[in-house]
Design an enzyme around this catalytic site. Structure first.
Site, PDB file in Angstrom:
ATOM      1  N   SER C 262      -6.076   7.643 -51.176  1.00  0.00           N
ATOM      2  CA  SER C 262      -6.673   6.643 -52.037  1.00  0.00           C
ATOM      3  C   SER C 262      -6.123   6.915 -53.413  1.00  0.00           C
ATOM      4  O   SER C 262      -6.197   8.043 -53.902  1.00  0.00           O
ATOM      5  CB  SER C 262      -8.194   6.793 -52.002  1.00  0.00           C
ATOM      6  OG  SER C 262      -8.779   6.141 -53.106  1.00  0.00           O
ATOM      7  N   ARG C 301     -17.409 -18.999  -5.702  1.00  0.00           N
ATOM      8  CA  ARG C 301     -16.716 -18.884  -7.004  1.00  0.00           C
ATOM      9  C   ARG C 301     -17.691 -19.272  -8.090  1.00  0.00           C
ATOM     10  O   ARG C 301     -18.395 -20.270  -7.981  1.00  0.00           O
ATOM     11  CB  ARG C 301     -15.467 -19.784  -7.095  1.00  0.00           C
ATOM     12  CG  ARG C 301     -14.749 -19.627  -8.475  1.00  0.00           C
ATOM     13  CD  ARG C 301     -13.250 -19.894  -8.413  1.00  0.00           C
ATOM     14  NE  ARG C 301     -12.763 -19.413  -7.151  1.00  0.00           N
ATOM     15  CZ  ARG C 301     -12.205 -20.180  -6.209  1.00  0.00           C
ATOM     16  NH1 ARG C 301     -11.977 -21.454  -6.455  1.00  0.00           N
ATOM     17  NH2 ARG C 301     -11.846 -19.675  -5.060  1.00  0.00           N
TER      18      ARG C 301
END
Lengths: 437, 437, 437, 437
Positions: C262, C301
């Site tokens: 940073s 299905r």
């Protein structure tokens, strides 16, 4: 461990039973007022609608064969009342009317507890924010020390989130708890022309809202409640997590009023209260998901989805009640170790002040050069075992720009708090406004 | 299949990138207005804050090493702007300020789509409710035929739930989308005394709300959004499920405008639109749970929880956008097979009218006897292959009490709809009121 | 950030497309071997089954209307092949056969990556366990310092959990990845008597297992895979969490090889790698729940549930692949700060040795008295700012029982490690055995 | 409704208490065998380790302050035993050792129930598959009639999934239920050199596996158990869903042995048993997700995650036990309405035989022309209100190719079952093999 005595009581089998009986009594009363049944009948029914007159275990057992406790309950209630009242018990209603309306009553009772505890916890946050307005501590991001803040500012953040979660729960309580009355098909057919009038009177009897239409398969009320409880749990879980982290042996900035002890390990100060809050909060998202998953309900009554709401709703209420009560207790007794907060600020030898120190150098040196210079001095401080302040004071380029006092000021955590005090004021003001509503 | 082109575009990498750049431009503009940076600098920054000037793939790649895309973005933006502007890019802000505010912008853009589609779907429900006010059909509970209702009444239920979900989403959009600005520690330290003023101006620039305090680790906004999206998904999933069930070969009451075909199976009218809505809705609860699970975030920035919000938020937006758009389309083209609804009403040989038939017998025979009698006649109808009406007409005890016309009326589904028409009126009125707001 | 390049590639639209084409090619080949279609036709089909010959975007677009990409794919493939081959494309198969079998192929390809990374991570754990066999550190429970352990022992725990998760995933890969072939109704009707023979040959072509019966609505394979991936993610999340905690500024015992930096905060060593692993792991349980929720699939299905598996499965694979690769990298580059581990051991002034110190006193003083005495000396050490060792040495009752050397030994962390070295040996032995399999 | 009496008993507070006491007794016995404590002491401890000697409510109350029930339990047990035994109670163990090992014992007891019920349910599936080998019914995909199958083939699918789920649970039971013994830091320090020997003896005492290393923060065992329970719930939920769908008034192919009645609606045959199974199954994925979410546990003992496992584990066991027992009962009493199955096959006027009919035409007409022709005749059958068979018989182009007998055969559902019988055989064979293991 994952409820409170009050929440357990208000969600117990007895409480559910009473809530269902409250529905039956109120339904009869509403129908009497609407002129559908005689007033004496309604009084007789109301007289018998007391949970202690029923055998909850037997009802539960008989519930299995019909996948609902209501058939057994209505049978037992019908058996209890006078002959005149028998035909009027549960009139026009269906199983789901009873269970859904009872759920709303149970929810209301528990939300009263939850909201009271959230408010008390928020009040304690407000007290801590005020009290620790000037208690400088290190802010941490990704678990790394970052920049100074104050413990008051942290508490202001907790406060605002508690207030927001409470507002959301209050809105659900005020706007979304409604009676359900639809009869077997959601048309109130057997009440003829009186269906809507009875619904209105029923809502008034129970102090619940009157829905636009029956909500048997519109589960938005349950979903919004679940969302608001989930939000509250997340807020409470964040506070508990912060307390656990601050209570680490190596951090030592907070401890619980009654930290859990250990005979073999006398130095331990287990954050037992926070741990239970975290554990409760961890369990909430799965339950919210279950309730949301149950929203698609078939036609006029679901085959499974509706039934899967019952226990998770109770659990959700208990867990959030436990977490709210636990947080209230946690905050009320929280020990704030300000000296340790101060000590931890020095842990990086002042490197957490690098951004602050670079600031006053930028005007003269430019941003990049200022940052590079401070970064170099940070590395020196680490390598030499000195501090950033010492390195700054010893550096000729710095001293061309900044006086000793300026260096000291630029490396003083208490002088680099930005809007922290203002944020505390704003959180307190918003909290006060909420209280006054 | 699980998004819409518009939602995909508004949540694309490019959209996120532009939203982050919008933050940077607005931040500079706000700082210029607050006198923190020169106006020309803000203009220069704004000029460069266009997604097409950046390489999104390269930013994504570089994001991994710091667990955030912002460092690379700010680097590239700084490289783009004039030398004078370089020191002022991203000033006082931190990674999370950019991402969280950008998220709010992305959310706002997608919510506009979702709410528009939900409203259009609700309008279609209103149309169907009005149109099928008198279309009698069977209500079904636990997937069993129960009592008559109307298709209009079913649509009124869908309508109300859509309106409620839209209201909840609208509230989040109007009240809870706020800028995030806190700087590395949530104190806005590097902005000195100007932090709150800059926040206020930033909110005005972006048309977002100004939060009480920075909300970096107060995730109630995300949680409330997730809850409202989850609620909407549940409502949409319920409608889709109803359509799928009604479209069953054996039920045949509804079909999609463009039912999916199958070359090998020419009779199939697959409810392909509803299936995709169901599939999208099924996935939402898990994502909501993930976002709620991520609420407990450490200290001033989370190590993992915050980062786990990003993609699920995008997915949630896409899935709900797809489900809302799909439902709008589904309802707009829905085929209502009223003749099949009428046919299905007769399937039980009139047994679904048993409650209705028992009603007028109760006054004379008493409730229990009336019900027993009707039950017996129901069994006869089944055994003999007749209808309940025929059995009633042929039964002397019944005929002592009821005339032929009365028996016919008591077994006429269209005469046993209770408050169904009134519920339609109420739902339409509430919908109209919502529209007028 | 939440995948790896290799996992993204193996789960890309192109990879799915190729996997579906691999199914079609293998189906044709199997049918040719079974004598159902001519060998040249199978060769012709195989020749065209290359993803680069297809327009994935167009297929995706056309997928919406039928809720499946397969119809468009088969149409395009049929268009590509010779006239002779056209009637034989996709023969006897249905949409779900293609998608489910393709999923297995995609899963297999990603599991290869995941398992390789888990093994490499485990090897690194083994190396660290061996290397830090004698690196004494403090064990922590409920985030409080507890008793001494070694970093090697911690690594042995990580190692065992990695090995267990890998074993579970390996079992799914070896036993549960099977072809799906059932035709439109799960009967393979159009293949006449050759259905089972074709299935067997298809399985051989693709190197997948042959299922007992078609598994179109038996989703145990997907569920077991999801469970194993979920388990692996949890193991990886635990390691990442430990690294983040150890990397805290106040703990400082571990840091990442390439800790995220940073610019404004030069002292930060963000555990960016661990953070991304945590973020990935956080998202997995919701996806597993989604896949489990999708298990109840209607008849032959599902209308929605099956379709809701597709994207979550891809995401799950990517997230676990990212977490496994990230952990491998994390462990390979992990910095172990042994001096800080040693320093932290002293943080409680020796109180963590209370249990150890009480041990040798018990024989003479009895358990309770020994514990009470040590507890009293612990309090003294805290109050006086001395250490437990000093207090023990200065206490006459202790010194009646223990010599100076004995006191020193009883307060030496390195002498109170119990079975830690043996556990390391066991974990290494089990790991070696797994490698040799 | 969401447990069984046996599962409730085996997961009751009393059962957990006894399991914890079983740990304490076995630990003492193991230590006696290892020579760490006198044999008489172990006998004395064992004598007192009976749940009925303890006050579970009081233990639960005292659990809150330390976030664990074990401290109170050990205190009460110590108070109960002879003075000589007091110092040896719970020796070397920690809270988590007790709770985790007790959990394994509770799990083992409930898994015995679950596995027995799953096996019985599978046996019933096998019986139904055999019995209905020739019961032709329509297969349905996306809730649309598709092609013929047999009810036996459907049952074979259920059977295989039950067998697979049972296998997975059996593997967890056989391989993954292990003692946990690590002491406060996972090193067994206070047991000196005897730690591993005691662990081994403890495992033998309790009939549990011996883990490679203590698994206090390696939660793979819990995760794998959760995954296997989740898989089983999904399988049971699928069967229940199928039964609910088949039991629809409009389908009428299955009904429950004791279908739930309704006084007002005498025609209803509510699938009450299936509904409760569905409701239980719906709740499982959220609980599995909670347990997976809890896997990342800090250091040597978690602050919240571990504690959040306890109740969800109990609930998961109860829900799956209820679903398994319910399914066993459901299948044992299932009514199969074969005449309705036959009737439903005709519902589409033979259109479900289109694929079958096109088959024998393809050789002569080519695939595309054959399909087009059949499609055209399907449309005619619908428009004219005839059947596909009639249209085929009447069509000259068809009759050039096919004789009347051939047309009849090609439109006979029972002649178009492909591998359905073979699949039944395979499922039965695999089931028999599993039984014999």
């Amino acid at each position: 461990m994952f409820s409170t005595p009050a929440a357990t009581e208000r969600t117990s089998a007895a409480a559910w039973l009473q809530a269902m009986l409250d529905f039956e009594a109120a339904l009869a009363a509403a129908q009497a007022k609407a002129g559908v049944i005689p007033a004496e009948v309604a009084e007789e029914i109301a007289r018998r609608c007391r949970a202690e007159l029923f055998d909850a275990d037997s009802i539960a057992e008989r519930a299995v064969s019909s996948a609902t406790p209501v058939i057994a309950l209505v049978r037992d209630l019908t058996a209890l009342v006078d002959a005149d009242a028998k035909p009027h018990v549960h009139r026009g209603a269906t199983t789901q009317d009873v269970v859904d309306t009872a759920a709303m009553l149970v929810v209301r009772d528990v939300l009263a507890l939850v909201i009271a505890d959230l408010r008390a916890a928020a009040d304690d946050c407000a007290r801590l924010a005020e009290q620790h307005r000037g208690t400088v501590m290190i802010a941490r991001t990704l678990l790394q020390q970052a920049l100074p803040t104050t413990f008051g500012c942290r508490c202001a953040g907790w406060l605002t989130s508690l207030d927001e979660a409470t507002t959301a729960l209050g809105r659900v309580r005020d706007e979304r708890l409604a009676v359900q009355l639809g009869g077997p098909a959601g048309t109130l057919a057997s009440l003829g022309a009186e269906g809507i009038r009875v619904t209105e009177l029923l809502a008034a009897e129970l102090g619940l809202a009157e829905p636009v239409v029956p909500w048997h398969t519109d589960r938005t009320r349950i979903a919004e409640l679940a969302g608001a409880l989930g939000t509250a749990a997340g807020v409470l879980g964040k506070i508990a997590l912060d307390v656990e982290l601050h209570a680490q042996t190596e951090v030592g900035e907070l401890s619980e009023g009654k930290a859990g002890g250990s005979s073999a390990l006398p130095h331990k100060r287990n954050p037992a209260g926070a741990v239970l809050i975290s554990a409760a909060a961890n369990r909430v998202p799965g339950l919210v998901a279950t309730l949301l998953s149950a929203m698609p309900q078939e036609y006029e009554r679901a085959a499974g989805a509706w039934q899967s709401e019952w226990e998770p709703l109770t659990e959700l209420l208990r867990l959030v009640a436990a977490a709210a009560a636990g947080t209230r207790q946690l905050l009320a007794g929280l020990h704030v170790h300000t000296e340790q907060m101060a000590a931890n600020l020095d842990l990086t030898r002042g490197l957490v002040m690098a951004e602050s120190a670079a600031g006053p150098l930028m005007n003269t040196l430019g941003r990049t050069d200022a940052q590079d210079l401070v970064s170099r001095l940070c590395r020196s401080a680490v390598q030499e075992g000195t501090t950033l302040r010492a390195e700054l004071l010893a550096d000729p380029r710095v001293r061309e720009v900044l006086s000793e006092a300026e260096v000291v000021a630029a490396t003083e955590p208490a002088d680099y708090l930005g809007s922290a005090p203002a944020f505390i004021d704003r959180a307190l003001a918003a909290h006060a406004e909420l209280e006054n509503r």
